[in-house]
Scaffold this motif. Structure first.
Motif, PDB file in Angstrom:
ATOM      1  N   MET A 129       1.151  -1.168  -0.136  1.00 27.61           N
ATOM      2  CA  MET A 129       0.358  -0.276   0.381  1.00 27.61           C
ATOM      3  C   MET A 129       1.083   1.044   0.223  1.00 27.61           C
ATOM      4  SD  MET A 129      -3.598  -1.456   2.424  1.00 27.61           S
ATOM      5  CE  MET A 129      -4.095  -1.961   2.174  1.00 27.61           C
ATOM      6  N   GLN A 130       1.976   1.069   0.844  1.00 31.60           N
ATOM      7  CA  GLN A 130       2.905   2.574   1.170  1.00 31.60           C
ATOM      8  C   GLN A 130       3.409   2.410  -0.826  1.00 31.60           C
ATOM      9  OE1 GLN A 130       4.965   1.305   4.982  1.00 31.60           O
ATOM     10  NE2 GLN A 130       5.843   3.178   4.353  1.00 31.60           N
ATOM     11  N   LEU A 131       3.934   1.599  -1.395  1.00 29.98           N
ATOM     12  CA  LEU A 131       4.770   2.121  -2.359  1.00 29.98           C
ATOM     13  C   LEU A 131       3.490   1.938  -3.371  1.00 29.98           C
ATOM     14  CD1 LEU A 131       6.519  -1.513  -2.517  1.00 29.98           C
ATOM     15  CD2 LEU A 131       7.284   0.648  -2.421  1.00 29.98           C
ATOM     16  N   GLU A 137      -4.695   4.579   3.491  1.00 30.25           N
ATOM     17  CA  GLU A 137      -4.929   2.693   3.830  1.00 30.25           C
ATOM     18  C   GLU A 137      -4.240   2.129   4.274  1.00 30.25           C
ATOM     19  OE1 GLU A 137      -6.419   1.907   0.007  1.00 30.25           O
ATOM     20  OE2 GLU A 137      -7.489   3.817  -0.196  1.00 30.25           O
ATOM     21  N   ALA A 138      -2.554   2.677   4.281  1.00 31.06           N
ATOM     22  CA  ALA A 138      -1.558   1.236   4.717  1.00 31.06           C
ATOM     23  C   ALA A 138      -1.463   1.856   6.197  1.00 31.06           C
ATOM     24  CB  ALA A 138      -0.683   2.093   4.321  1.00 31.06           C
ATOM     25  N   VAL A 143      -2.443  -0.302  11.658  1.00 31.16           N
ATOM     26  CA  VAL A 143      -3.497   0.037  12.915  1.00 31.16           C
ATOM     27  C   VAL A 143      -4.884  -1.837  13.178  1.00 31.16           C
ATOM     28  CG1 VAL A 143      -4.979   1.108  14.839  1.00 31.16           C
ATOM     29  CG2 VAL A 143      -3.086   2.222  13.210  1.00 31.16           C
ATOM     30  N   LYS A 144      -5.300  -1.472  12.095  1.00 28.37           N
ATOM     31  CA  LYS A 144      -5.334  -3.022  12.255  1.00 28.37           C
ATOM     32  C   LYS A 144      -4.874  -4.913  12.416  1.00 28.37           C
ATOM     33  CE  LYS A 144      -9.596  -5.309   9.561  1.00 28.37           C
ATOM     34  NZ  LYS A 144     -10.234  -5.785   8.565  1.00 28.37           N
ATOM     35  N   ALA A 145      -4.095  -4.003  11.969  1.00 31.17           N
ATOM     36  CA  ALA A 145      -2.915  -5.837  12.093  1.00 31.17           C
ATOM     37  C   ALA A 145      -2.681  -5.760  13.518  1.00 31.17           C
ATOM     38  CB  ALA A 145      -1.739  -5.515  11.334  1.00 31.17           C
ATOM     39  N   LEU A 146      -2.677  -4.424  13.394  1.00 34.27           N
ATOM     40  CA  LEU A 146      -1.838  -4.560  15.486  1.00 34.27           C
ATOM     41  C   LEU A 146      -2.653  -4.882  16.760  1.00 34.27           C
ATOM     42  CD1 LEU A 146       0.315  -0.773  15.611  1.00 34.27           C
ATOM     43  CD2 LEU A 146       1.500  -3.357  16.005  1.00 34.27           C
ATOM     44  N   ILE A 159       4.776   1.111  10.600  1.00 28.09           N
ATOM     45  CA  ILE A 159       4.044   2.098  10.591  1.00 28.09           C
ATOM     46  C   ILE A 159       4.731   3.292  11.182  1.00 28.09           C
ATOM     47  CG2 ILE A 159       3.015   1.528  12.469  1.00 28.09           C
ATOM     48  CD1 ILE A 159       0.829   2.277  12.015  1.00 28.09           C
ATOM     49  N   ALA A 160       6.013   3.273  11.654  1.00 28.09           N
ATOM     50  CA  ALA A 160       6.634   4.092  12.383  1.00 28.09           C
ATOM     51  C   ALA A 160       7.492   5.704  10.897  1.00 28.09           C
ATOM     52  CB  ALA A 160       8.125   3.856  12.752  1.00 28.09           C
ATOM     53  N   ASN A 161       8.555   3.884  10.137  1.00 29.37           N
ATOM     54  CA  ASN A 161       8.465   4.702   8.943  1.00 29.37           C
ATOM     55  C   ASN A 161       7.725   5.563   7.382  1.00 29.37           C
ATOM     56  OD1 ASN A 161      10.732   2.998   9.051  1.00 29.37           O
ATOM     57  ND2 ASN A 161      10.547   1.826   8.184  1.00 29.37           N
ATOM     58  N   LEU A 162       6.417   4.715   8.121  1.00 27.57           N
ATOM     59  CA  LEU A 162       5.443   5.077   7.287  1.00 27.57           C
ATOM     60  C   LEU A 162       5.030   6.782   7.463  1.00 27.57           C
ATOM     61  CD1 LEU A 162       2.568   5.570   5.266  1.00 27.57           C
ATOM     62  CD2 LEU A 162       2.330   4.229   6.915  1.00 27.57           C
TER      63      LEU A 162
END
Length: 247
Positions: A129-131, A137-138, A143-146, A159-162
């Motif tokens: 999604m980031q790419l 959305e990413a 957040v959902k995955a966590l 997510i920190a990189n994002l």
């Protein structure tokens, strides 16, 4: 064994020896498929082997041939068992390597639909999604995955990189700290934290984090390169400060 050989070849320095080992692994996969043509694991492994051969190929013609073989093997794997999340995940990784982030996203979503407990599929879905340049959305996906993988240092790092790329430095700092609280010896996270420090102008902290990354993984090339860049920034900042000092 064939999968092990394929993985080991990627670190092999001798191209000739690598090709010989890949031929050996290909023979193993072919033997399995001769006995059981619907073996999804063998088709997926064979696709990965063709991907390794594609990466080693010297001509564009050879690369195209191995790319076609890899896609055919993936197709056979999906046809053998479309409910196998591994084949979808591997096809997603192949798609990302081919710079097709949208296809990668579809593959990782399918893998998660088949089995929601595969952490790597969630991590790679966020990356795709980031790419694909859909950061909001990413972020929502991470957040959902966590909520499922509360102790995943990989997700906190991603997510920190994002957040860092979005300029949300406070949120990035919190996420990097959460990542390192879970896995303090995660060298790439220390490297990424250094990039955050540098973006905030905290060059001394950046150097500290990069040295920590290299202490944990002396072969981490990105940390070596970043350390050189940050030290150059420090040098320029020092020269600028000296120039501004009244004589």
């Amino acid at each position: 064994l064939a999968h092990h050989i394929t993985c080991m070849v990627q670190a092999e320095g001798d191209a000739g020896a690598s090709r010989e080992k890949l031929a050996q692994a290909e023979h193993m996969y072919s033997s399995v498929l001769c006995e059981q043509q619907s073996c999804t694991q063998a088709w997926t492994g064979l696709a990965g082997l063709f991907k390794a051969q594609m990466d080693m190929a010297e001509s564009e013609e050879a690369k195209a041939e191995f790319r076609s073989l890899a896609m055919e093997a993936f197709s056979q794997g999906v046809e053998s068992d479309s409910n196998d999340p591994v084949v979808w995940s591997q096809l997603g990784l192949f798609s990302l390597a081919e710079s097709d982030a949208k296809k990668g996203e579809v593959c990782f979503r399918t893998a998660i639909h088949k089995n929601r407990t595969i952490l790597a599929a969630w991590v790679n879905l966020g990356l795709s999604m980031q790419l694909a340049n859909v950061p909001s959305e990413a972020c929502a996906m991470y957040v959902k995955a966590l909520s499922t993988f509360r102790d995943s240092h990989e997700i906190y790092n991603n997510i920190a990189n994002l957040y860092r790329h979005l300029g949300k430095y406070e949120e990035a700092m919190v996420s990097y700290q959460a990542c390192l609280n879970i896995k303090d010896d995660y060298a790439i996270a220390h490297n990424n934290l250094a990039l955050l420090h540098a973006a905030r102008g905290s060059l001394d902290d950046a150097v500290f984090s990069l040295n920590k990354a290299l202490q944990l993984d002396p072969g981490l090339d990105c940390a070596k390169s970043n350390l050189i860049k940050v030290k150059e920034l420090q040098r320029r900042a020092q020269l600028a400060g000296e120039a501004d000092t009244p004589q």
